[in-house]
Design a protein around this motif. Structure first.
Motif, PDB file in Angstrom:
ATOM      1  N   PRO A  88     -35.531  54.999  36.022  1.00 48.20           N
ATOM      2  CA  PRO A  88     -36.763  55.738  36.322  1.00 48.20           C
ATOM      3  C   PRO A  88     -36.807  57.127  35.708  1.00 48.20           C
ATOM      4  O   PRO A  88     -37.893  57.657  35.436  1.00 48.20           O
ATOM      5  CB  PRO A  88     -36.780  55.805  37.848  1.00 48.20           C
ATOM      6  N   TYR A  89     -35.647  57.739  35.469  1.00 44.21           N
ATOM      7  CA  TYR A  89     -35.627  59.055  34.830  1.00 44.21           C
ATOM      8  C   TYR A  89     -36.158  58.953  33.409  1.00 44.21           C
ATOM      9  O   TYR A  89     -36.949  59.791  32.965  1.00 44.21           O
ATOM     10  CB  TYR A  89     -34.195  59.615  34.808  1.00 44.21           C
TER      11      TYR A  89
ATOM     12  N   ILE B 287     -41.243  68.001  38.344  1.00 46.29           N
ATOM     13  CA  ILE B 287     -40.279  66.894  38.281  1.00 46.29           C
ATOM     14  C   ILE B 287     -39.457  66.983  37.001  1.00 46.29           C
ATOM     15  O   ILE B 287     -38.222  66.845  37.020  1.00 46.29           O
ATOM     16  CB  ILE B 287     -41.004  65.540  38.354  1.00 46.29           C
TER      17      ILE B 287
ATOM     18  N   VAL C 182     -32.827  65.166  41.864  1.00 45.27           N
ATOM     19  CA  VAL C 182     -33.930  64.202  41.771  1.00 45.27           C
ATOM     20  C   VAL C 182     -33.397  62.819  42.156  1.00 45.27           C
ATOM     21  O   VAL C 182     -32.508  62.280  41.488  1.00 45.27           O
ATOM     22  CB  VAL C 182     -34.523  64.156  40.351  1.00 45.27           C
TER      23      VAL C 182
ATOM     24  N   PHE D 171     -34.487  58.988  42.718  1.00 42.80           N
ATOM     25  CA  PHE D 171     -35.392  57.852  42.676  1.00 42.80           C
ATOM     26  C   PHE D 171     -34.742  56.727  43.480  1.00 42.80           C
ATOM     27  O   PHE D 171     -33.621  56.308  43.166  1.00 42.80           O
ATOM     28  CB  PHE D 171     -35.616  57.360  41.251  1.00 42.80           C
ATOM     29  N   SER D 172     -35.436  56.242  44.500  1.00 40.71           N
ATOM     30  CA  SER D 172     -34.940  55.082  45.235  1.00 40.71           C
ATOM     31  C   SER D 172     -35.894  53.923  45.013  1.00 40.71           C
ATOM     32  O   SER D 172     -36.895  54.048  44.288  1.00 40.71           O
ATOM     33  CB  SER D 172     -34.834  55.406  46.731  1.00 40.71           C
TER      34      SER D 172
ATOM     35  N   SER E 282     -39.111  55.385  46.949  1.00 38.96           N
ATOM     36  CA  SER E 282     -39.653  56.738  46.892  1.00 38.96           C
ATOM     37  C   SER E 282     -38.989  57.567  45.801  1.00 38.96           C
ATOM     38  O   SER E 282     -38.015  57.142  45.172  1.00 38.96           O
ATOM     39  CB  SER E 282     -39.468  57.440  48.243  1.00 38.96           C
ATOM     40  N   ILE E 283     -39.536  58.778  45.618  1.00 41.98           N
ATOM     41  CA  ILE E 283     -38.900  59.804  44.803  1.00 41.98           C
ATOM     42  C   ILE E 283     -38.811  61.061  45.654  1.00 41.98           C
ATOM     43  O   ILE E 283     -39.758  61.396  46.389  1.00 41.98           O
ATOM     44  CB  ILE E 283     -39.685  60.096  43.497  1.00 41.98           C
ATOM     45  N   LYS E 284     -37.678  61.755  45.562  1.00 44.24           N
ATOM     46  CA  LYS E 284     -37.498  63.013  46.285  1.00 44.24           C
ATOM     47  C   LYS E 284     -36.842  64.022  45.358  1.00 44.24           C
ATOM     48  O   LYS E 284     -35.806  63.748  44.753  1.00 44.24           O
ATOM     49  CB  LYS E 284     -36.631  62.813  47.532  1.00 44.24           C
TER      50      LYS E 284
ATOM     51  N   GLU F 190     -41.802  65.048  47.638  1.00 41.91           N
ATOM     52  CA  GLU F 190     -41.405  63.723  48.112  1.00 41.91           C
ATOM     53  C   GLU F 190     -42.642  62.849  48.213  1.00 41.91           C
ATOM     54  O   GLU F 190     -43.676  63.267  48.749  1.00 41.91           O
ATOM     55  CB  GLU F 190     -40.715  63.815  49.467  1.00 41.91           C
TER      56      GLU F 190
ATOM     57  N   LYS G 265     -42.909  55.380  46.259  1.00 38.86           N
ATOM     58  CA  LYS G 265     -42.989  54.866  44.902  1.00 38.86           C
ATOM     59  C   LYS G 265     -44.406  54.431  44.557  1.00 38.86           C
ATOM     60  O   LYS G 265     -44.859  54.588  43.422  1.00 38.86           O
ATOM     61  CB  LYS G 265     -42.017  53.692  44.731  1.00 38.86           C
TER      62      LYS G 265
ATOM     63  N   LEU H 183     -46.149  57.427  43.444  1.00 44.25           N
ATOM     64  CA  LEU H 183     -45.685  57.805  42.104  1.00 44.25           C
ATOM     65  C   LEU H 183     -46.391  56.962  41.051  1.00 44.25           C
ATOM     66  O   LEU H 183     -46.766  57.468  39.979  1.00 44.25           O
ATOM     67  CB  LEU H 183     -44.172  57.630  42.003  1.00 44.25           C
TER      68      LEU H 183
END
Length: 296
Positions: free
Chosen positions: A56-57, A119, A130, A132-133, A136-138, A147, A150, A153
């Motif tokens: 995701p990065y 971000i 950073v 990414f799960s 979600s993103i936090k 936060e 997903k 996002l």
């Protein structure tokens, strides 16, 4: 033109990689009787999983790069279509956007760029901040935080996609309606946000908010009385409220969102001609009709 080709080529590459992103979709329906509806075929797709989704990065940096390139071109318009004579920092670019807001699309772009830079800076300089799960993103840095789920996002990515895909008509009422609705969804969906500007995302007022998941009514019936046109065979089902009504008047194509009609399913011919001319970077009406297959 070279800059447009650059964005187009890279956007096509990302989409061909089957990235997950919120997109404008179209399905068809036709009203056979008051109680019967025949359905439907999607003609623009939401994108799904791919290898890039596992990093995701990388996905974010790729999309950010296209957004940043697009912002450079927008800023060049603000300085009389001259190329930037020096590289601007992200903060300087944000201020340029902030100080040149003449339309609703300008305001939304400014806020999207603000989020994107927040971000990006953390990924580039503090990647451990950073996360990414799967859901979600936090992003956290000192007292700053962002936060969101997903799904939100993906809406964020979808808004960027609209700017890149529909720049030529970004201020068309139809595109603005979808853009405004997605921006509102984004704002509501963000769980927490505080950056160094210490201000909430700006509110943006748009006349018509349109859902991105559209239906095309393929057998529209209507009558014209004076300056009013009234549609006579619309679905009463609430899940078909986000419907576009294709018509041709004086050899000109129009695509009228049902949301723009009054309670009598009417709209003035003047408003149709002023707002809903079909001139978008979407499939032509002829293409829509040939691709949308309904079950008789």
């Amino acid at each position: 033109m070279m800059q447009v080709a650059f964005i187009q080529t890279n956007l096509n590459f990302l989409e061909n990689s089957n990235i997950e992103i919120t997109n404008i979709t179209y399905s068809s329906y036709s009203v056979i009787e008051d109680s019967k509806i025949s359905l439907n075929m999607e003609v623009l797709e939401n994108y799904g999983s791919s290898e890039i989704e596992t990093v995701p990065y990388t996905k974010f940096i790729c999309i950010f790069s296209l957004l940043d390139f697009y912002v450079d071109k927008r800023i060049s318009v603000y300085i009389n279509n001259h190329e930037l004579d020096k590289a601007l920092t992200y903060k300087e670019k944000y201020k340029k956007l902030k100080n040149n807001q003449s339309t609703a699309s300008d305001k939304i772009l400014t806020e999207i760029y603000r989020l994107a830079v927040f971000i990006r800076n953390n990924i580039t300089h503090r990647i451990e901040n950073v996360l990414f799960s799967e859901t979600s993103i936090k992003v956290t840095y000192n007292l700053e935080i962002l936060e969101m789920p997903k799904s939100v996002l993906n809406i964020f990515y979808g808004i960027i996609n609209i700017y890149l895909r529909h720049n030529q008509h970004i201020n068309h009422v139809y595109i603005l309606g979808i853009l405004g609705k997605l921006f509102n969804d984004l704002k509501r969906g963000i769980t927490s946000f505080k950056d160094n500007y210490n201000q909430p995302l700006e509110n943006v007022s748009i006349d018509y908010l349109l859902d991105e998941n559209r239906n095309i009514h393929t057998n529209v019936r209507y009558k014209i009385e004076g300056d009013q046109i009234t549609f006579t065979n619309l679905s009463l089902r609430s899940d078909y409220r986000a419907t576009d009504l294709p018509i041709i008047l004086d050899n000109i194509e129009y695509l009228i969102p049902q949301e723009s009609l009054d309670e009598q399913n009417s709209i003035s011919l003047e408003k149709i001609r002023d707002h809903w001319k079909y001139c978008l970077n979407l499939p032509s009406l002829e293409t829509l009709y040939s691709n949308l297959k309904t079950d008789a």
